[in-house]
Design a protein around this motif. Structure first.
Motif, short mmCIF file in Angstrom:
data_model
loop_
_atom_site.label_atom_id
_atom_site.label_comp_id
_atom_site.label_asym_id
_atom_site.label_seq_id
_atom_site.Cartn_x
_atom_site.Cartn_y
_atom_site.Cartn_z
N ALA A 1 -96.01 -95.38 -57.65
CA ALA A 1 -94.61 -95.52 -57.25
C ALA A 1 -93.71 -95.20 -58.43
CB ALA A 1 -94.34 -96.94 -56.77
N ALA A 2 -92.51 -94.82 -58.13
CA ALA A 2 -91.50 -94.58 -59.17
C ALA A 2 -90.55 -95.77 -59.21
CB ALA A 2 -90.73 -93.30 -58.88
N ASP A 3 -90.41 -96.38 -60.38
CA ASP A 3 -89.48 -97.49 -60.57
C ASP A 3 -88.43 -97.07 -61.58
OD1 ASP A 3 -90.55 -99.51 -58.85
OD2 ASP A 3 -92.22 -99.74 -60.26
N LEU A 4 -87.18 -97.13 -61.18
CA LEU A 4 -86.07 -96.72 -62.05
C LEU A 4 -85.07 -97.86 -62.15
CD1 LEU A 4 -86.88 -94.10 -60.06
CD2 LEU A 4 -85.31 -92.98 -61.61
N THR A 5 -84.61 -98.15 -63.36
CA THR A 5 -83.63 -99.21 -63.57
C THR A 5 -82.27 -98.60 -63.90
OG1 THR A 5 -85.33 -100.74 -64.35
CG2 THR A 5 -83.04 -101.25 -64.91
N PHE A 6 -81.29 -98.92 -63.08
CA PHE A 6 -79.92 -98.45 -63.26
C PHE A 6 -79.08 -99.59 -63.84
CE2 PHE A 6 -81.77 -95.77 -60.12
CZ PHE A 6 -81.10 -94.56 -60.14
N LYS A 7 -78.11 -99.24 -64.66
CA LYS A 7 -77.12 -100.20 -65.14
C LYS A 7 -75.81 -99.94 -64.40
CE LYS A 7 -79.80 -101.67 -68.59
NZ LYS A 7 -80.32 -103.04 -68.70
N VAL A 8 -75.24 -100.99 -63.83
CA VAL A 8 -74.00 -100.82 -63.07
C VAL A 8 -72.99 -101.90 -63.47
CG1 VAL A 8 -75.24 -99.83 -61.11
CG2 VAL A 8 -74.71 -102.27 -61.12
N LYS A 9 -71.75 -101.61 -63.18
CA LYS A 9 -70.68 -102.58 -63.38
C LYS A 9 -69.73 -102.50 -62.19
CE LYS A 9 -66.97 -103.98 -66.55
NZ LYS A 9 -66.22 -103.63 -67.77
N VAL A 10 -69.45 -103.65 -61.57
CA VAL A 10 -68.57 -103.67 -60.41
C VAL A 10 -67.16 -103.27 -60.85
CG1 VAL A 10 -67.69 -105.05 -58.50
CG2 VAL A 10 -69.95 -105.57 -59.47
N PRO A 11 -66.55 -102.31 -60.17
CA PRO A 11 -65.17 -101.93 -60.55
C PRO A 11 -64.22 -103.12 -60.43
CG PRO A 11 -66.13 -100.33 -59.04
CD PRO A 11 -67.08 -101.49 -59.08
N ASP A 12 -63.26 -103.17 -61.32
CA ASP A 12 -62.29 -104.27 -61.29
C ASP A 12 -61.49 -104.29 -59.98
OD1 ASP A 12 -63.04 -105.20 -63.78
OD2 ASP A 12 -61.57 -103.97 -64.83
N ASP A 13 -61.34 -103.11 -59.36
CA ASP A 13 -60.56 -103.04 -58.13
C ASP A 13 -61.44 -102.83 -56.90
OD1 ASP A 13 -61.35 -100.50 -58.83
OD2 ASP A 13 -59.43 -99.53 -58.35
N GLU A 14 -62.73 -103.16 -57.01
CA GLU A 14 -63.62 -103.02 -55.86
C GLU A 14 -63.20 -103.97 -54.74
OE1 GLU A 14 -66.87 -101.78 -53.49
OE2 GLU A 14 -65.94 -100.90 -55.27
N PRO A 15 -63.02 -103.46 -53.52
CA PRO A 15 -62.64 -104.36 -52.42
C PRO A 15 -63.76 -105.34 -52.08
CG PRO A 15 -63.11 -102.16 -51.60
CD PRO A 15 -63.11 -102.06 -53.09
N TYR A 16 -63.38 -106.51 -51.61
CA TYR A 16 -64.37 -107.51 -51.22
C TYR A 16 -65.09 -107.06 -49.94
CZ TYR A 16 -61.74 -110.60 -54.38
OH TYR A 16 -61.11 -111.15 -55.46
N THR A 17 -66.32 -107.53 -49.79
CA THR A 17 -67.10 -107.24 -48.59
C THR A 17 -66.58 -108.13 -47.46
OG1 THR A 17 -69.01 -106.76 -49.99
CG2 THR A 17 -69.43 -107.13 -47.65
N ARG A 18 -65.82 -107.52 -46.57
CA ARG A 18 -65.16 -108.29 -45.52
C ARG A 18 -64.93 -107.38 -44.32
NH1 ARG A 18 -60.00 -109.89 -48.89
NH2 ARG A 18 -59.68 -111.34 -47.15
N PRO A 19 -64.69 -107.94 -43.14
CA PRO A 19 -64.43 -107.11 -41.96
C PRO A 19 -63.17 -106.27 -42.15
CG PRO A 19 -64.93 -109.37 -41.32
CD PRO A 19 -64.75 -109.37 -42.81
N TYR A 20 -63.16 -105.11 -41.51
CA TYR A 20 -61.96 -104.26 -41.56
C TYR A 20 -60.95 -104.64 -40.48
CZ TYR A 20 -64.33 -101.62 -37.80
OH TYR A 20 -64.97 -101.26 -36.64
N PHE A 21 -61.30 -105.66 -39.68
CA PHE A 21 -60.40 -106.14 -38.63
C PHE A 21 -60.08 -107.61 -38.89
CE2 PHE A 21 -64.83 -106.07 -37.39
CZ PHE A 21 -65.09 -107.38 -37.04
#
Length: 651
Positions: free
Chosen positions: A227-247
């Motif tokens: 298998a291929a295992d890859l590790t990514f480094k990420v940072k949540v954008p300061d203006d990332e919208p919250y996970t919420r309904p669009y209605f």
């Protein structure tokens, strides 16, 4: 029918789980109201007169389809037929070659159709169907090649190592917050082909914001041995919208939802924020697979659970109560603020209230200390109000952390095995100044039903209920309570209530007051002191503005300590009531009447009976909605019912 009914059985919030039919034929009648096709008056199938073959896609192009379209579709159909004949459960990859050829041919037809001179409508229709086939071929190739892609958030420092692999996935945070940096491990595997060319492996933010993704180089090939295992480094954008309904809608009083202008309206919910996407090549065909990035938790019993990673606020803030009334002349009221922490490893916010003019709170601000993420704390304020009758007021809770203010919170919707989602609401207490009186010294007991917020709402008029357990119903001295209230659907979910119903009637006979709130047909077994009929399909009145008539104005329920008039039924929300009685013994008195347009008069929503020295009431009106939502008239009428033991008109 069996599969669909089994699926319906998972609607457990109301149905409690449907029964699944035994094996055998199931009859369903359908009527064709119209057709634009030449088909017999009595059809044999739903598709009479419709070409459902793959080559039927060419019909969508109109009378002059591109010359290559139908032959190309026939070639695709031939590859599908070959794949079906070659399929083996033991060796699913045996059909991969046919699927790859079919996918490549579909993609060539897409390119040709895009360049054709078809009308815009015909081109759209043909391309839509071809792209559906393109996705289906892709998914079939993923299955045939047994490609697997997984993407997990991992704790920092666990990027590799044999011990980490042996221990399995480690628990992670459950809610990402703007600005948070963390690693993501992507796992790609296939067991069937000696070597597959890997074209790309990447992380993609669905909001198209910049996640500052640090991407490792993928392997050139994916072999069946490793298998291929890859590790990514990420940072949540300061203006990332919250996970919420669009209605959204402001409350139950709003009949429709507001839909975000940027929403993709063909999806049930806004997508989760981050996903892994891999693309491999097999015999010239590009095969793509995707997986949402997941957080990990470990729960005794279910074991390791993976759920899509959401993005939310550092602090979730909620007020209790969220709606209600303030009796005129109140010297003080109590409100609570619940704060949930999503910050790691610790946080020290302060909580305060934004108050209407003339109101004060003690203390003005309360510091909170969290030692870990996922922790919750509740703080209480004593508020001195200044209210006028009928005027609405709003109190807002505000939590401050690192220079940012938070005044909304979320609840998680779902259960184990179901992907969670998040419903947000403002941390507000909306209240109305109300002329509501409650008799003093009325100890009230409550038998909880399927869950309602009536007891918490009653706190606002000074009623502090005692909850009755199964043991209390069987053995406790009930006469120490002036009134006993049965929660909604109590007879459906409390077998101990049914077993001890005779004790409740003895309690009434000796002078107690019992108020039975809305119940489903499980109540239709003459549990009251006199006979009644609800029926298996009881009536309900859904129009919250339906006219309510007081049938017996002299009844004690309407006269003390609050004088009830038809005006008290103004401003109700969502409905009048449900599960009205259909018939009853003359010893019961019907107190109210209401009905929807075109519906017969419904008098069985509030019936009153004297039994021995006490009072028995069946109430189908939706107090369980009105009280938590702060409807003044509902508080005034319910206070009168609770005050009946002290009512001077009752001898």
């Amino acid at each position: 029918s069996q599969v669909s009914r089994e699926g319906l059985g998972y609607q457990r919030s109301q149905n409690g789980g449907q029964s699944v039919p035994l094996p055998g034929g199931q009859m369903s009648d359908y009527h064709r109201f119209g057709s634009s096709l030449n088909s017999p008056a009595k059809e044999e199938t739903f598709f009479d007169g419709i070409d459902v073959s793959l080559t039927g896609i060419a019909d969508l192009a109109g009378p002059k389809p591109p010359s290559s379209l139908k032959p190309g579709l026939e070639e695709v159909a031939s590859q599908i037929e070959q794949a079906m004949k070659s399929f083996s459960v033991q060796k699913p990859a045996a059909v991969a070659s046919s699927l790859a050829k079919g996918k490549l041919k579909v993609e060539s037809l897409i390119a040709e159709t895009e360049k054709s001179d078809l009308s815009a409508e015909a081109k759209y229709n043909v391309l839509h169907e071809l792209r559906v086939k393109q996705h289906q071929f892709n998914d079939a190739l993923v299955a045939a090649l047994q490609l697997k892609l997984n993407a997990d958030v991992i704790p920092a420092g666990q990027e590799d190592g044999m011990m980490a692999a042996m221990r399995g996935a480690a628990s992670t945070f459950q809610m990402a917050t703007p600005g948070l940096a963390f690693p993501v491990k992507v796992h790609l595997y296939q067991p069937t082909i000696p070597s597959l060319t890997v074209k790309s492996v990447k992380l993609v933010g669905t909001s198209r914001k910049d996640w500052s993704i640090s991407s490792p180089a993928p392997p050139a090939a994916l072999t069946s041995e490793k298998a291929a295992d890859l590790t990514f480094k990420v940072k949540v954008p300061d203006d990332e919208p919250y996970t919420r309904p669009y209605f959204t809608r402001a409350g139950l009083q709003n009949a429709v939802y507001e839909v975000a202008s940027s929403a993709s309206r063909n999806t049930p919910l806004a997508p989760y924020p981050l996903q892994a996407v891999a693309q491999v090549e097999y015999e010239g065909a590009n095969v793509e697979l995707a997986s949402v990035v997941q957080v990990v938790s470990k729960v005794n019993g279910p074991g390791t659970l993976r759920y899509p990673m959401p993005v939310g606020p550092a602090l979730s803030v909620a007020m209790s109560p969220s709606a209600g009334v303030v009796p005129l002349g109140s010297k003080s009221i109590n409100v609570s603020v619940r704060v949930h922490n999503n910050v790691k490893p610790a946080a020290s916010p302060s909580v305060s209230l934004s108050l209407p003019e003339g109101w004060t709170a003690t203390p003005k601000s309360i510091p909170v200390k969290f030692s870990q993420e996922g922790e919750e704390q509740t703080v209480a304020f004593t508020v001195t109000p200044k209210v006028a009758e009928g005027k609405e007021y709003t109190v807002t809770a505000v939590a401050e952390l690192d220079g940012k203010s938070y005044s909304e919170g979320y609840v998680t919707i779902g259960y184990t095995g179901l992907r969670p989602y998040f419903l947000y609401s403002q941390a507000k207490y909306v209240t109305t100044g109300t002329d509501v009186k409650m008799a003093p010294d009325v100890p009230v007991a409550y038998v909880e039903g399927s869950g309602d917020d009536v007891p918490a709402a009653l706190e606002q008029i000074g009623v502090h209920v005692s909850y009755l357990s199964a043991q209390d119903l069987a053995n406790a001295e009930l006469q120490k309570y002036s009134a006993i209230v049965l929660g909604v659907r109590a007879y459906a979910v409390r077998p101990d209530l049914i077993a001890n119903n005779a004790r409740l009637l003895q309690y009434v006979e000796k002078g107690g007051t019992v108020i039975v709130q809305y119940n489903t047909p499980e109540f239709d077994h003459n549990f009251g002191p006199y006979p009644y009929v609800m029926s298996n399909d009881p009536e309900e009145v859904t129009d919250e503005k339906s006219v309510v008539k007081i049938l017996d104005p002299k009844n004690p329920v309407f006269n003390w300590p609050n004088k009830i008039t038809e005006k008290d039924f103004d401003g109700w929300i969502e409905e009048r009531g449900s599960k009205f009685l259909q018939a009853w013994d003359p010893k019961y008195t019907a107190l109210l009447e209401t009905h929807d347009a075109g519906q017969p008069e419904q008098k069985g929503g509030l019936v009153y009976a004297r039994y021995g020295k006490g009072v028995y009431i069946y109430n189908a009106y939706a107090f369980y909605r009105q009280l938590p939502l702060g409807v003044p008239g509902a508080f005034r009428l319910f206070a009168n019912m609770l005050s009946l033991p002290k009512n001077p008109e009752i001898k």
